[in-house]
Scaffold this active site. Structure first.
Site, PDB file in Angstrom:
ATOM      1  N   ASP A 210      -2.461  -4.643 -18.007  1.00 19.65           N
ATOM      2  CA  ASP A 210      -2.025  -3.289 -18.399  1.00 19.65           C
ATOM      3  C   ASP A 210      -2.022  -2.407 -17.153  1.00 19.65           C
ATOM      4  OD1 ASP A 210      -5.132  -3.732 -19.163  1.00 19.65           O
ATOM      5  OD2 ASP A 210      -4.856  -1.779 -18.232  1.00 19.65           O
ATOM      6  N   ASP A 212      -3.690   0.551 -17.089  1.00 18.91           N
ATOM      7  CA  ASP A 212      -4.752   1.522 -17.346  1.00 18.91           C
ATOM      8  C   ASP A 212      -4.114   2.789 -17.936  1.00 18.91           C
ATOM      9  OD1 ASP A 212      -7.547   1.914 -17.392  1.00 18.91           O
ATOM     10  OD2 ASP A 212      -7.386   3.256 -15.684  1.00 18.91           O
TER      11      ASP A 212
HETATM   12  N1  ADE Z   1      -9.739  -4.814 -18.576  1.00 13.77           N
HETATM   13  C1  ADE Z   1      -8.413  -4.975 -18.729  1.00 13.77           C
HETATM   14  N2  ADE Z   1      -7.762  -3.797 -18.572  1.00 13.77           N
HETATM   15  C2  ADE Z   1      -8.715  -2.872 -18.290  1.00 13.77           C
HETATM   16  C3  ADE Z   1      -8.687  -1.491 -18.017  1.00 13.77           C
HETATM   17  N3  ADE Z   1      -7.543  -0.806 -17.998  1.00 13.77           N
HETATM   18  N4  ADE Z   1      -9.874  -0.849 -17.771  1.00 13.77           N
HETATM   19  C4  ADE Z   1     -11.023  -1.545 -17.778  1.00 13.77           C
HETATM   20  N5  ADE Z   1     -11.112  -2.859 -18.048  1.00 13.77           N
HETATM   21  C5  ADE Z   1      -9.968  -3.526 -18.296  1.00 13.77           C
END
Ligand code: ADE
Length: 248
Positions: A210, A212
């Site tokens: 992703d 974030d």
């Molecule tokens: N693990 C996978 N994506 C994450 C994110 N955006 N923030 C923290 N841990 C994660």
């Protein structure tokens, strides 16, 4: 021949990658590890696998008993540890599904047991060097395995580990970018620290799942997105693990 420990992260809690697999229930001075060790072989190498959050994913990032997980692998005789982790990307060019072979971490955790050395022996303090926390030879092996399998990957990356279980605010996400972090997760610290304290070479292959929440042109990360992207790309990680163990 080496004995290899694998720490399976979110989405790789109970992978079916070992030959002659057996469950081994073990204890450590820190309590039981998050899961029984799954022991067996890969290409003739002895391997023990622990599910970082438990096989049913019941241990939150704060509650993961990292000391027990590491101690159990050491007791089994592991002299190399390969970890997997889902990460959010803090860089445009680290795309969903890309693998990142981590080379640095920033520890932004607050509530975890982060050392085996809570008390020092008289006149024998233990201060573990941490300038290069990931083992260079294991990292090279992971990178080579990614190239051999033609998987889009990044040969370096700084991960910031947050306490969780919540995701970051946009202000935090932007701050981590300004600090120079490339990816973000909830697991590398103190796991990597503890492996270094035990003197076991450790490396981690991260999958970007992703962006974030720093990117304002798309929706912020959700856990469902993390799991979906990981599952869609999980064969990349298992391929890299199998190829790396073979090469060790
Ligand atoms: N693990 C996978 N994506 C994450 C994110 N955006 N923030 C923290 N841990 C994660």
């Amino acid at each position: 021949m080496r004995t290899i420990g694998i720490i399976g992260g979110s989405g790789l809690d109970d992978p079916d990658i070992l030959e002659n697999a057996q469950d081994m229930v073990v204890q450590t001075p820190f309590g039981p590890p998050a899961s029984p060790l799954k022991t067996g072989t890969i290409a003739g190498r002895k391997v023990a696998l622990v599910a970082r959050h438990g096989r049913q994913h019941t241990d939150s990032p704060t509650k993961v008993n990292n000391r027990a997980n590491l101690w159990a692998l050491r007791d089994f005789g592991c002299d190399a540890i390969l970890a997997t982790t889902a990460v959010g990307s803090l860089r445009e060019d680290i795309e969903r599904g890309d693998l990142v072979v981590l080379d640095q971490f920033i520890d932004f955790t607050r509530l975890r047991a982060l050392t085996f050395f809570e008390e020092f022996e008289p006149h024998a303090p233990s201060h573990t060097p941490m300038a290069e926390p990931f083992d260079a030879a294991l990292r090279e092996t992971l990178c080579f395995a990614c190239s051999a399998a033609n998987i889009q990957h990044h040969t370096t990356g700084t991960v910031v580990t947050i306490e969780g279980p919540r995701f970051s605010t946009r202000a935090e996400s932007n701050m981590f970018r300004a600090w120079g972090a490339d990816v973000i997760n909830m697991s590398t610290a103190p796991e990597c620290i503890l492996a270094n304290e035990l003197g076991i070479p450790y490396a981690a292959v991260a999958m970007s799942t992703d962006y974030d929440c720093w990117k304002t042109d798309e929706a912020a990360v959700t856990w469902e997105e993390v799991l979906r992207t990981f599952q869609e790309n999980v064969t990349k990680v298992t391929k890299v693990l199998l190829e790396s163990v073979r090469a060790l």
